[in-house]
Design a protein around this motif. Sequence first.
Motif, short mmCIF file in Angstrom:
data_model
loop_
_atom_site.label_atom_id
_atom_site.label_comp_id
_atom_site.label_asym_id
_atom_site.label_seq_id
_atom_site.Cartn_x
_atom_site.Cartn_y
_atom_site.Cartn_z
N ILE A 71 14.86 -8.37 -2.07
CA ILE A 71 16.09 -8.41 -1.27
C ILE A 71 17.26 -7.83 -2.07
O ILE A 71 18.08 -7.06 -1.54
N GLU A 72 17.33 -8.17 -3.36
CA GLU A 72 18.40 -7.63 -4.21
C GLU A 72 18.32 -6.11 -4.29
O GLU A 72 19.35 -5.42 -4.34
N LYS A 73 17.10 -5.56 -4.29
CA LYS A 73 16.92 -4.11 -4.39
C LYS A 73 16.96 -3.42 -3.03
O LYS A 73 16.77 -2.22 -2.93
N ALA A 99 7.08 -16.91 5.90
CA ALA A 99 5.87 -16.09 5.80
C ALA A 99 5.94 -15.16 4.59
O ALA A 99 4.95 -14.99 3.87
N LEU A 100 7.10 -14.58 4.34
CA LEU A 100 7.26 -13.69 3.17
C LEU A 100 7.05 -14.45 1.87
O LEU A 100 6.38 -13.97 0.95
N PHE A 101 7.63 -15.64 1.76
CA PHE A 101 7.47 -16.45 0.54
C PHE A 101 6.00 -16.77 0.30
O PHE A 101 5.53 -16.77 -0.84
N GLU A 102 5.26 -17.06 1.38
CA GLU A 102 3.85 -17.40 1.26
C GLU A 102 3.02 -16.22 0.77
O GLU A 102 2.09 -16.37 -0.01
N MET A 103 3.39 -15.01 1.20
CA MET A 103 2.59 -13.82 0.90
C MET A 103 3.03 -13.08 -0.36
O MET A 103 2.23 -12.39 -0.98
N LEU A 104 4.30 -13.22 -0.72
CA LEU A 104 4.81 -12.48 -1.88
C LEU A 104 5.30 -13.39 -3.00
O LEU A 104 5.36 -12.97 -4.16
N GLY A 105 5.65 -14.63 -2.68
CA GLY A 105 6.23 -15.52 -3.67
C GLY A 105 7.76 -15.47 -3.61
O GLY A 105 8.36 -14.43 -3.31
N PHE A 106 8.39 -16.59 -3.88
CA PHE A 106 9.84 -16.72 -3.75
C PHE A 106 10.59 -15.72 -4.64
O PHE A 106 11.50 -15.02 -4.18
N GLU A 107 10.22 -15.66 -5.91
CA GLU A 107 10.94 -14.80 -6.85
C GLU A 107 10.81 -13.32 -6.47
O GLU A 107 11.78 -12.56 -6.57
N THR A 108 9.62 -12.91 -6.04
CA THR A 108 9.42 -11.51 -5.65
C THR A 108 10.27 -11.17 -4.43
O THR A 108 10.89 -10.10 -4.36
N VAL A 109 10.30 -12.06 -3.45
CA VAL A 109 11.10 -11.82 -2.25
C VAL A 109 12.58 -11.70 -2.62
O VAL A 109 13.28 -10.77 -2.16
N GLU A 110 13.07 -12.61 -3.48
CA GLU A 110 14.48 -12.55 -3.89
C GLU A 110 14.78 -11.24 -4.60
O GLU A 110 15.83 -10.62 -4.36
N ARG A 111 13.87 -10.79 -5.45
CA ARG A 111 14.08 -9.54 -6.18
C ARG A 111 14.09 -8.34 -5.23
O ARG A 111 14.91 -7.44 -5.36
N ASN A 136 0.82 -1.22 0.00
CA ASN A 136 0.00 0.00 0.00
C ASN A 136 0.85 1.26 0.00
O ASN A 136 0.31 2.37 0.15
N GLU A 137 2.17 1.08 -0.14
CA GLU A 137 3.14 2.19 -0.20
C GLU A 137 3.10 3.06 1.05
O GLU A 137 3.35 4.27 1.00
N GLN A 138 2.79 2.45 2.19
CA GLN A 138 2.85 3.16 3.47
C GLN A 138 4.28 3.21 3.99
O GLN A 138 4.62 4.09 4.79
N VAL A 139 5.09 2.25 3.57
CA VAL A 139 6.52 2.24 3.90
C VAL A 139 7.29 1.93 2.63
O VAL A 139 6.73 1.43 1.64
N ARG A 140 8.59 2.22 2.64
CA ARG A 140 9.41 1.99 1.46
C ARG A 140 10.20 0.69 1.55
O ARG A 140 10.70 0.20 0.53
N ARG A 141 10.32 0.13 2.75
CA ARG A 141 11.09 -1.10 2.89
C ARG A 141 10.70 -1.86 4.15
O ARG A 141 10.07 -1.31 5.06
N ILE A 142 11.06 -3.13 4.17
CA ILE A 142 10.84 -4.01 5.32
C ILE A 142 12.21 -4.43 5.83
O ILE A 142 13.07 -4.87 5.04
N ILE A 143 12.41 -4.32 7.12
CA ILE A 143 13.68 -4.73 7.72
C ILE A 143 13.40 -5.85 8.72
O ILE A 143 12.59 -5.69 9.64
N LEU A 144 14.06 -6.98 8.53
CA LEU A 144 13.90 -8.14 9.40
C LEU A 144 15.18 -8.32 10.21
O LEU A 144 16.27 -8.37 9.64
#
Length: 326
Positions: free
Chosen positions: A208-210, A194-206, A154-162
């Motif tokens: 993380i790269e960005k 949890a991230l893979f389930e909600m975003l998909g593996f490829e999206t999460v990897e991409r 929803n573009e409320q934040v620009r990044r997620i930090i784990l």
Amino acid sequence: MSALHTIQFTLFPEDNERLQNLFGWQNEHIEQLELRLGVEINSRGFSISVTGLGDRVVKAEQFVRDLYADSEHETLNPQKIHLALHNLNLDNPQAITVEQKLIKTRRKVIKTRNANQAQYVESIQNHDVNFGIGPAGTGKTYLAVACAVQALENEQVRRIILTRPAVEAGEKLGFLPGDLSQKVDPYLRPLFDALFEMLGFETVERLIEKNVIEVAPLAFMRGRTLNEAYIILDEAQNTTVEQMKMFLTRMGFNSTAVITGDITQCDLPKHQKSGLRHVIEVLEGVEDIGFTFYQAQDVVRHPLVQQIVRAYDRFERQQEKSSKQQ
């Protein structure tokens, strides 16, 4: 002694596949309901009779009707029925009913399963700093990740930090090869799952790269100011008092921090006080900080997990009582 009551009703529309879905293999779903609700359920085709104590009979009738409605759209299994039964608050009939909260991401919609989970999500939505404290299996980490994904989409934040403290849970793992991400990954596996389930593996990897999703051990948070970020500190019971203070003072503008942990499963050396246990005392009464405390009845994993948590709680209370008497 309370009198037994019987309610008879018919399921509509008549659909043999849905009826089979409702009853399960060798009637395992119905047996699960009988055991958990304390009733007897008999059927002749689509005609159902439920016998038991008054309040349980009424709940069982509505529950069977609801399951039959669900059977049109989804395949039922013992796990789904256990989770649905959990929502009835049978062990705590005085529990306050809270409206179910929905967390919507592009791949799925996550629903809260009990009052504490709903309160937790509402607290996250209304406070910049939130604590989810309680036993394993209560959904603390999963819901925190779901809220983070929703905020990012929803573009409320620009990044997620784990992040989490890299403390070994009693085992000596030895030297871990690889770069920083590979070294930290094993510690953050529940967050990644949890991230893979909600975003998909490829999206999460991409992402993380960005650097849209950043993974870092807690020690690497020192000296930083985190603006427009959703920050999740997992396994916070393993932070020291100094680490917890350092983490909480990293927050910048338009950021949300969620801290999760179980103070009964601390892996710090015996002489060190948990930063999570300490911060509960320090921040008591501070406005605009949300605390959600989970109990054994909030566990939404295998039903035995709830019993295991309660057994440990009883044992620890007995040990504490014995030590005081000595």
